[in-house]
Structures are given as structure tokens and as C-alpha cells.
Design a protein around this motif. Structure first.
Motif, PDB file in Angstrom:
ATOM      1  N   PHE A  35      10.198  -0.798  -9.646  1.00 12.80           N
ATOM      2  CA  PHE A  35      11.190  -0.523  -8.390  1.00 12.80           C
ATOM      3  C   PHE A  35      10.316  -0.173  -7.131  1.00 12.80           C
ATOM      4  CE2 PHE A  35      13.922   0.373 -11.990  1.00 12.80           C
ATOM      5  CZ  PHE A  35      15.125  -0.360 -11.502  1.00 12.80           C
ATOM      6  N   LYS A  36       8.989  -0.146  -7.188  1.00  9.95           N
ATOM      7  CA  LYS A  36       8.015   0.231  -6.071  1.00  9.95           C
ATOM      8  C   LYS A  36       7.994  -1.052  -5.396  1.00  9.95           C
ATOM      9  CE  LYS A  36       5.121   3.733  -8.170  1.00  9.95           C
ATOM     10  NZ  LYS A  36       3.739   3.924  -8.990  1.00  9.95           N
ATOM     11  N   THR A  37       7.524  -0.793  -3.975  1.00  6.04           N
ATOM     12  CA  THR A  37       7.263  -2.114  -2.981  1.00  6.04           C
ATOM     13  C   THR A  37       6.041  -2.434  -3.137  1.00  6.04           C
ATOM     14  OG1 THR A  37       6.208  -0.420  -1.116  1.00  6.04           O
ATOM     15  CG2 THR A  37       8.841  -0.800  -1.429  1.00  6.04           C
ATOM     16  N   THR A  38       5.522  -3.410  -2.894  1.00  5.30           N
ATOM     17  CA  THR A  38       4.257  -4.415  -3.050  1.00  5.30           C
ATOM     18  C   THR A  38       3.193  -3.389  -2.402  1.00  5.30           C
ATOM     19  OG1 THR A  38       5.307  -6.483  -2.845  1.00  5.30           O
ATOM     20  CG2 THR A  38       2.909  -6.525  -2.606  1.00  5.30           C
ATOM     21  N   PRO A  39       3.256  -2.901  -1.176  1.00  4.10           N
ATOM     22  CA  PRO A  39       2.254  -1.884  -0.770  1.00  4.10           C
ATOM     23  C   PRO A  39       2.106  -0.578  -1.754  1.00  4.10           C
ATOM     24  CG  PRO A  39       3.582  -2.553   1.151  1.00  4.10           C
ATOM     25  CD  PRO A  39       4.385  -2.903  -0.284  1.00  4.10           C
ATOM     26  N   GLU A  40       3.090  -0.277  -2.206  1.00  2.00           N
ATOM     27  CA  GLU A  40       2.935   0.885  -3.179  1.00  2.00           C
ATOM     28  C   GLU A  40       2.301   0.617  -4.766  1.00  2.00           C
ATOM     29  OE1 GLU A  40       6.732   3.267  -2.022  1.00  2.00           O
ATOM     30  OE2 GLU A  40       7.067   2.111  -3.732  1.00  2.00           O
ATOM     31  N   LEU A  41       2.606  -0.854  -5.088  1.00  2.77           N
ATOM     32  CA  LEU A  41       1.954  -1.242  -6.285  1.00  2.77           C
ATOM     33  C   LEU A  41       0.410  -1.604  -6.021  1.00  2.77           C
ATOM     34  CD1 LEU A  41       4.530  -3.655  -7.773  1.00  2.77           C
ATOM     35  CD2 LEU A  41       3.660  -1.746  -8.638  1.00  2.77           C
ATOM     36  N   ASN A  42      -0.037  -1.959  -4.595  1.00  2.00           N
ATOM     37  CA  ASN A  42      -1.314  -2.612  -4.497  1.00  2.00           C
ATOM     38  C   ASN A  42      -2.400  -1.263  -4.015  1.00  2.00           C
ATOM     39  OD1 ASN A  42      -0.479  -5.040  -4.985  1.00  2.00           O
ATOM     40  ND2 ASN A  42      -0.244  -5.709  -2.917  1.00  2.00           N
ATOM     41  N   GLY A  43      -1.449  -0.119  -4.008  1.00  2.00           N
ATOM     42  CA  GLY A  43      -2.629   1.078  -3.732  1.00  2.00           C
ATOM     43  C   GLY A  43      -2.505   1.451  -2.317  1.00  2.00           C
ATOM     44  N   TYR A  54      13.779  -0.174  -4.949  1.00  2.00           N
ATOM     45  CA  TYR A  54      13.363  -1.296  -4.139  1.00  2.00           C
ATOM     46  C   TYR A  54      13.708  -2.591  -5.490  1.00  2.00           C
ATOM     47  CZ  TYR A  54      10.861  -5.592  -2.047  1.00  2.00           C
ATOM     48  OH  TYR A  54      10.324  -6.301  -1.917  1.00  2.00           O
ATOM     49  N   LEU A  55      14.698  -3.316  -4.923  1.00  2.00           N
ATOM     50  CA  LEU A  55      15.183  -4.371  -6.143  1.00  2.00           C
ATOM     51  C   LEU A  55      14.577  -5.723  -5.550  1.00  2.00           C
ATOM     52  CD1 LEU A  55      18.957  -3.351  -6.259  1.00  2.00           C
ATOM     53  CD2 LEU A  55      17.054  -2.853  -7.885  1.00  2.00           C
ATOM     54  N   GLY A  56      13.688  -5.858  -4.646  1.00  2.00           N
ATOM     55  CA  GLY A  56      12.952  -7.175  -4.097  1.00  2.00           C
ATOM     56  C   GLY A  56      12.411  -7.997  -5.432  1.00  2.00           C
ATOM     57  N   HIS A  57      11.686  -7.240  -6.360  1.00  2.00           N
ATOM     58  CA  HIS A  57      10.906  -7.935  -7.381  1.00  2.00           C
ATOM     59  C   HIS A  57      11.887  -8.462  -8.130  1.00  2.00           C
ATOM     60  CE1 HIS A  57       7.446  -6.131  -5.708  1.00  2.00           C
ATOM     61  NE2 HIS A  57       7.463  -4.814  -6.147  1.00  2.00           N
TER      62      HIS A  57
END
Length: 275
Positions: A35-43, A54-57
Motif C-alpha cells: 500500500f506504499k507509493t513508489t517513492p516510499e518503496l524506493n526509499g 495507496y491502491l495503485g499497485h
């Protein structure tokens, strides 16, 4: 003496807690991170928890063949479980109720069949399935999975049938039931925990299997989930959010099945099987 028992109990609880954390935390991390956004996942944005739902994934999964892979896995899992249980019930009943030449030897072979590493049988099975003309088909993959699930299921069902008194079966046959009627109406109901446990074992084994699914299936539209998820990993870059979301969706059916059948699994863990 009491203090010693309390320390032992405390140690056991600590071990159980550590095991639980080691088992649950990876799944919890996967669910939360999906449920994290891409920037949150990438650090780029360091957060332990997502800033929002976040449901985008999950939406990106619709752009893949995920649901085709999902249905293929369901078909193979249901087919394998149905065939394996039917054969295991008949074979387990035969081992439990009849004495014949080679009974023990055949039972040892059934048990020993579980000890072979899957990779050692890949080439012989490949040649066999190819000779049958079933390569790159879900039917061929189902047959291979049945061959692996069947030994454990037979052993389990035999032990459960041994725990059912022969007298109730004989009484049913005196009242007019045939052998198969007595099996399905009298013997099988008390052994249902074994049937459910064998079903859980087979479903989980098939659902997560990768080696044979990757070896025997070439066409993309026939791939199962384990192989399909592997295609989401890119050569140079990977959409980790989409991969995590897919992992969560893959995990849900197994959790639902296990939650429904957990009472039978708990009965087995509590010593419900006669050895």
C-alpha cells in the motif's frame, strides 16, 4: 520444582513468540508495503508505514496476465486435490483393511517415495509426460502433481482408517451395505479430518510449486501463479509495488482455505492419527 516448570514454560512461550514473529513479520511487511507509493518503496520517502491506502499497485495488476495465471493455478490445484484424495482414500482403505502379499513392502515404497528430491525426478517425469503428449498442458502438470501428493495422502488416509473400528463397518455390511457403501457411509465420515488435512497439504504444495510448473509449461497463457509472478521481475528493473501486491493476492486463497480447515489440522497436531 515449581520455579523450574515456570522457567521452562516461559522459555517455551519465548520460543513460540520468536517463531511467530519470524513467520508473521515478513507477511505483514509485504501487506503493508503493497500500500506504499513508489517513492516510499524506493526509499525516496522513508516511512515504516504507508502515508495512505495507496491502491495503485493493485490496479497495475490488471495490466498483466495475473488473473489468467490465477485461474490456471485454481484449476490445477482443484484437479490435483480431487484426484489425489479419491485415489488416496481407495488405496489407504486397501492398506488398512486388507492383508495381501507385499502389503508392507508396498507401503514402505509409498513412504519412501516422499524422500526423493523433486529435482532428481524432473528429467524422468519430463520424458514420461512428453511420451504421453501432455507437455505444455495443465493436464500433464496435474498428473505430475498428483504423483507427488499421493504418497503422503495414502499414508495419512491409511492411518485414519486404522483408527476406525472394523466392527461398525461389519455391522453396516450385515445390514445390507456393500463394501463401497460401507466405506463412503460408515468409514469415511470419522476419517474426514484426515481427508481435510490431505486436502490442505495438497493445495499448499501445488499452489506454491515452481520447478515443475516452469519446466513443463512453455505457453504464457498456461502458466501458474508461481511462474507468472516470476515474470514480473524485470531483467534490469522491477516494479516492487506491483510484485508485492500480487504476492498479497496469491496469499489470500491459501489463508482462506487453511482458516476454514484449521480445526482438522489442529486435531492432527493434537494426536488424532493412529500410527
Amino acid at each position: 520444582m515449581r520455579a523450574s516448570r515456570e522457567r521452562a514454560s516461559g522459555g517455551a512461550h519465548l520460543v513460540a513468540l520468536l517463531f511467530l514473529l519470524g513467520t508473521v513479520l515478513p507477511f505483514a511487511y509485504m501487506v503493508v508495503s503493497s500500500f506504499k507509493t513508489t517513492p516510499e518503496l524506493n526509499g525516496a520517502e522513508k516511512r515504516l508505514l504507508p502515508s495512505g491506502l495507496y491502491l495503485g499497485h493493485y490496479a497495475k495488476i490488471a495490466d498483466t496476465a495475473f488473473f489468467t495465471y490465477f485461474m490456471n493455478s485454481v484449476l490445477v490445484a482443484v484437479g490435483t486435490t480431487t484426484i489425489a484424495l479419491l485415489l488416496a482414500i481407495l488405496a489407504g482403505y486397501g492398506f488398512a483393511r486388507f492383508t495381501f502379499i507385499g502389503n508392507r513392502g508396498m507401503l514402505l515404497i509409498v513412504v519412501a517415495a516422499q524422500m526423493f528430491p523433486a529435482v532428481l525426478l524432473a528429467i524422468p517425469l519430463y520424458k514420461t509426460v512428453n511420451a504421453l503428449g501432455l507437455l505444455d498442458s495443465l493436464v500433464g502438470l496435474t498428473i505430475v502433481y498428483v504423483s507427488f501428493a499421493l504418497p503422503f495422502c495414502i499414508w495419512l488416509m491409511r492411518n485414519y482408517f486404522l483408527a476406525v473400528p472394523v466392527e461398525i463397518e461389519e455391522a453396516a455390511m450385515i445390514d445390507g451395505c456393500g463394501r463401497f457403501q460401507a466405506l463412503w457411509r460408515v468409514v469415511l465420515p470419522p476419517a474426514m479430518p484426515g481427508v481435510m488435512a490431505a486436502a490442505v497439504f495438497t493445495i499448499i504444495q501445488v499452489w506454491e510449486e515452481f520447478l515443475y510448473a516452469n519446466t513443463f509449461i512453455d505457453t504464457d497463457s498456461k502458466r501458474t501463479l508461481s511462474v507468472g509472478l516470476n515474470t514480473l521481475i524485470g531483467e534490469f528493473t522491477t516494479d516492487w509495488g506491483r510484485l508485492l501486491a500480487a504476492g498479497v493476492l496469491v496469499m489470500i486463497p491459501v489463508l482462506l482455505v487453511f482458516s476454514y480447515l484449521q480445526r482438522y489440522v489442529t486435531q492432527i497436531a493434537g494426536g488424532g492419527v493412529k500410527g
